[in-house]
Motif scaffolding. Structure first.
Motif, PDB file in Angstrom:
ATOM      1  N   UNK A 138       0.722  -1.181   0.031  1.00  0.00           N
ATOM      2  CA  UNK A 138       0.066  -0.034   0.157  1.00  0.00           C
ATOM      3  C   UNK A 138       0.896   1.429  -0.052  1.00  0.00           C
ATOM      4  N   UNK A 139       0.552   2.183  -0.821  1.00  0.00           N
ATOM      5  CA  UNK A 139       1.298   3.181  -0.834  1.00  0.00           C
ATOM      6  C   UNK A 139       0.274   4.435  -0.490  1.00  0.00           C
ATOM      7  N   UNK A 140       0.422   5.147   0.736  1.00  0.00           N
ATOM      8  CA  UNK A 140      -0.722   6.234   1.192  1.00  0.00           C
ATOM      9  C   UNK A 140       0.057   7.584   1.294  1.00  0.00           C
ATOM     10  N   UNK A 141      -0.750   8.353   0.625  1.00  0.00           N
ATOM     11  CA  UNK A 141      -0.365   9.813   0.594  1.00  0.00           C
ATOM     12  C   UNK A 141      -1.165  10.943   1.449  1.00  0.00           C
ATOM     13  N   UNK A 142      -0.416  11.670   2.310  1.00  0.00           N
ATOM     14  CA  UNK A 142      -1.395  12.514   2.995  1.00  0.00           C
ATOM     15  C   UNK A 142      -0.302  13.921   3.226  1.00  0.00           C
ATOM     16  N   UNK A 166      -2.527   2.400  -4.209  1.00  0.00           N
ATOM     17  CA  UNK A 166      -2.374   3.754  -3.912  1.00  0.00           C
ATOM     18  C   UNK A 166      -3.341   4.514  -3.502  1.00  0.00           C
ATOM     19  N   UNK A 167      -3.580   4.715  -2.316  1.00  0.00           N
ATOM     20  CA  UNK A 167      -4.428   5.327  -1.454  1.00  0.00           C
ATOM     21  C   UNK A 167      -4.355   6.835  -1.126  1.00  0.00           C
ATOM     22  N   UNK A 168      -5.433   7.511  -0.926  1.00  0.00           N
ATOM     23  CA  UNK A 168      -5.520   8.812  -0.524  1.00  0.00           C
ATOM     24  C   UNK A 168      -7.079   9.530  -0.255  1.00  0.00           C
ATOM     25  N   UNK A 175     -14.032  -6.193   1.119  1.00  0.00           N
ATOM     26  CA  UNK A 175     -12.467  -6.273   1.304  1.00  0.00           C
ATOM     27  C   UNK A 175     -12.268  -4.741   0.816  1.00  0.00           C
ATOM     28  N   UNK A 176     -12.778  -4.331  -0.383  1.00  0.00           N
ATOM     29  CA  UNK A 176     -12.118  -3.194  -0.817  1.00  0.00           C
ATOM     30  C   UNK A 176     -12.526  -1.826   0.050  1.00  0.00           C
ATOM     31  N   UNK A 177     -13.608  -2.034   0.745  1.00  0.00           N
ATOM     32  CA  UNK A 177     -14.046  -0.884   1.675  1.00  0.00           C
ATOM     33  C   UNK A 177     -12.999  -1.020   3.054  1.00  0.00           C
ATOM     34  N   UNK A 178     -12.680  -1.977   3.136  1.00  0.00           N
ATOM     35  CA  UNK A 178     -11.832  -2.305   4.702  1.00  0.00           C
ATOM     36  C   UNK A 178     -10.383  -1.914   4.076  1.00  0.00           C
ATOM     37  N   UNK A 179      -9.849  -2.093   3.100  1.00  0.00           N
ATOM     38  CA  UNK A 179      -8.443  -1.910   2.625  1.00  0.00           C
ATOM     39  C   UNK A 179      -8.271  -0.241   2.443  1.00  0.00           C
ATOM     40  N   UNK A 180      -9.494   0.345   2.113  1.00  0.00           N
ATOM     41  CA  UNK A 180      -9.545   1.879   1.874  1.00  0.00           C
ATOM     42  C   UNK A 180      -9.324   2.433   3.033  1.00  0.00           C
ATOM     43  N   UNK A 181     -10.144   2.119   3.991  1.00  0.00           N
ATOM     44  CA  UNK A 181     -10.132   2.452   5.598  1.00  0.00           C
ATOM     45  C   UNK A 181      -8.954   2.246   6.124  1.00  0.00           C
ATOM     46  N   UNK A 182      -8.138   1.467   5.856  1.00  0.00           N
ATOM     47  CA  UNK A 182      -7.003   1.111   6.348  1.00  0.00           C
ATOM     48  C   UNK A 182      -5.969   2.316   5.921  1.00  0.00           C
ATOM     49  N   UNK A 218      -5.812   5.138   6.771  1.00  0.00           N
ATOM     50  CA  UNK A 218      -5.556   5.896   8.095  1.00  0.00           C
ATOM     51  C   UNK A 218      -4.184   5.613   8.830  1.00  0.00           C
ATOM     52  N   UNK A 219      -3.540   4.458   8.382  1.00  0.00           N
ATOM     53  CA  UNK A 219      -2.168   4.125   8.602  1.00  0.00           C
ATOM     54  C   UNK A 219      -1.031   5.202   8.617  1.00  0.00           C
ATOM     55  N   UNK A 220      -1.349   6.141   7.571  1.00  0.00           N
ATOM     56  CA  UNK A 220      -0.542   7.070   7.207  1.00  0.00           C
ATOM     57  C   UNK A 220      -0.337   8.210   8.403  1.00  0.00           C
ATOM     58  N   UNK A 221      -1.696   8.146   9.065  1.00  0.00           N
ATOM     59  CA  UNK A 221      -1.812   9.126  10.304  1.00  0.00           C
ATOM     60  C   UNK A 221      -0.619   8.546  11.271  1.00  0.00           C
ATOM     61  N   UNK A 222      -0.738   7.383  11.645  1.00  0.00           N
ATOM     62  CA  UNK A 222       0.345   7.116  12.366  1.00  0.00           C
ATOM     63  C   UNK A 222       1.575   7.481  12.407  1.00  0.00           C
TER      64      UNK A 222
END
Length: 459
Positions: A136-140, A218-220, A346-353, A355-359
């Motif tokens: 997962x690549x998370x941008x914030x 890639x999530x945002x 599963x797509x919804x659960x993965x999208x909610x994850x 928030x790991x970038x906030x950690x």
């Protein structure tokens, strides 16, 4: 617990140190190529740039969050264990000599070091090193508040707080805690999505260079809902999952979802019904085919899935005692667009994850980014780039010590800030560490990995 004797403190032992964990941590970074990369790629005019940059990174690992705090490296026996420790004033002058181009050189060092660290500690990307893996690549981005009028680039952003904007891209897997693939300091009044495409493209390149061979998702959040982010993911043949803004087209698509299309999901306060073999929940999900960005030219229209999660609103009854029946009054809707092949739940659960970038942001703010220490913009940008390098070294050390999910503050307490006394025997230095240290096994595991020879590739 209370003091058992009268105590007289005397600061007079030149062989003590308070951060013995810096020894294996910096040895691990050196074996991954830190000093070589700094020497080859950073062309800042300050002499001995590699040594000074490593000093800043070492101070950050030990808990420094300002230039003055870097003085914690100059105590006791630190000078016997490390060469090139510099005074805070010298390091401050070094940081102020950076330009925008030099900061980009530090970014390249960080990307190369991450690949080197993964080579030494493969568990950093566990689950993503094969063609069937997933990462997962998370941008914030976040606003780091500053004070005083001398801070270059400071402004009032979306939080209405005067500060500087820091954009971060993290890489994680279902089995591994996040590392940082790219970070960028920006003016305080910069919009979140500015430069998102370039940021994501660089982050994907860093992830691939670090050995990620599997699928990249890639999530945002909704601030990045636009062609720039999604287009960068598509050009890199990656998946995307981006929170949708409630535009007229998105609202119309949600309104068109039939009632029987909604599926209950496991959500806070959900109850599993054994008789019906399903979750009884106030949250439900549904999806509908969607074409995003139809306001742009046709080549940039993106056919995708619009996944919607709805949660019942807690609202008072109407004046006549009945419930309001309007669609958007009865439910709160959260929609995102994606091109993944996962099932809807599963797509919804993965999208909610996402928030790991906030950690990661919280860990940085609890560490070197508690302050942006200089009045000069480029110096603060260099500080952010070095903080990324320190964070990834800490994550590598955590994996090597079998503390893969521990946060940075925990790592400092258990591995880095360990007191020790230095003794010499022959031509060898010996570190005498505390007896019964609860995490002695983890410390020794880190030291073993840091001092082991590099792995050689099998032909």
């Amino acid at each position: 617990m209370k003091a058992s004797h009268t105590i007289r403190p005397v600061f007079d032992d030149p062989n003590l140190m308070s951060a013995a964990g810096l020894v294996p941590a910096m040895m691990l970074a050196e074996s991954a190529g830190l000093h070589d990369l700094l020497t080859e790629r950073v062309s800042v005019t300050s002499p001995n740039a590699a040594v000074k940059a490593a000093s800043v990174v070492g101070g950050m690992l030990a808990g420094a969050d300002s230039i003055d705090d870097l003085d914690l490296l100059r105590h006791g026996g630190m000078g016997r264990l490390f060469d090139g420790i510099r005074a805070p004033s010298t390091l401050g002058t070094f940081l102020r000599s950076f330009t925008h181009g030099h900061v980009q050189q530090l970014d390249a060092v960080g990307a190369g070091l991450l690949a080197g660290l993964v080579g030494r500690v493969p568990g950093m990307i566990a689950g993503a090193a094969t063609d069937q893996g997933l990462a997962f690549l998370d941008v914030d981005d976040t606003i780091r508040e500053v004070h005083g009028y001398a801070k270059q680039g400071a402004g009032y952003g979306y939080t209405r707080v005067r500060g500087l904007n820091i954009q971060i891209a993290t890489l994680s897997t279902p089995l591994a805690a996040p590392v940082i693939t790219r970070a960028r300091l920006r003016k305080g009044n910069t919009s979140s999505a500015r430069g998102a495409g370039r940021m994501l493209a660089q982050a994907i390149g860093t992830a691939r260079g670090a050995g990620v061979k599997g699928h990249l998702l890639c999530r945002a959040d909704s601030a990045y809902y636009g062609w720039a982010f999604v287009g960068a993911a598509l050009r890199a043949q990656a998946w995307f999952s981006v929170t949708a803004r409630m535009t007229k087209t998105v609202t119309a698509a949600i309104t068109g979802i039939t009632e029987d299309a909604w599926q209950p999901i496991k959500y806070p306060h959900a109850i599993w019904d054994d008789a019906e073999q399903r979750w009884i929940s106030d949250a439900e999900v549904a999806e509908v085919p969607f074409v995003a960005f139809t306001g742009r030219r046709k080549a940039e229209h993106v056919p995708c899935r619009l996944v919607v999660r709805r949660v019942k609103r807690i609202q008072p009854l109407a004046s006549d005692g009945s419930e309001q029946e309007e669609l958007f009054a009865a439910y709160r809707h959260h929609a995102f667009i994606t091109n993944t092949s996962f099932g809807i739940v599963e797509a919804d659960q993965l999208h909610r994850d996402h928030a790991i970038v906030e950690q990661v942001i919280a860990e940085l703010k609890d560490g070197p980014l508690a302050h942006l220490p200089s009045g000069k913009y480029a110096a603060n940008a260099a500080w952010v780039a070095l903080a990324v390098i320190a964070f990834n070294i800490a994550r590598a050390a955590a994996n090597a010590a079998d503390l893969a999910k521990a946060r940075w503050a925990t790592l400092r307490r258990k591995l880095i800030n360990v007191p020790a006394r230095i003794a010499a025997t022959g031509r060898r230095l010996v570190l005498h560490l505390p007896t019964h240290w609860p995490w002695a096994d983890a410390w020794e595991a880190l030291h073993t990995v840091a001092t082991s020879p590099p792995r050689t590739a099998t032909p």
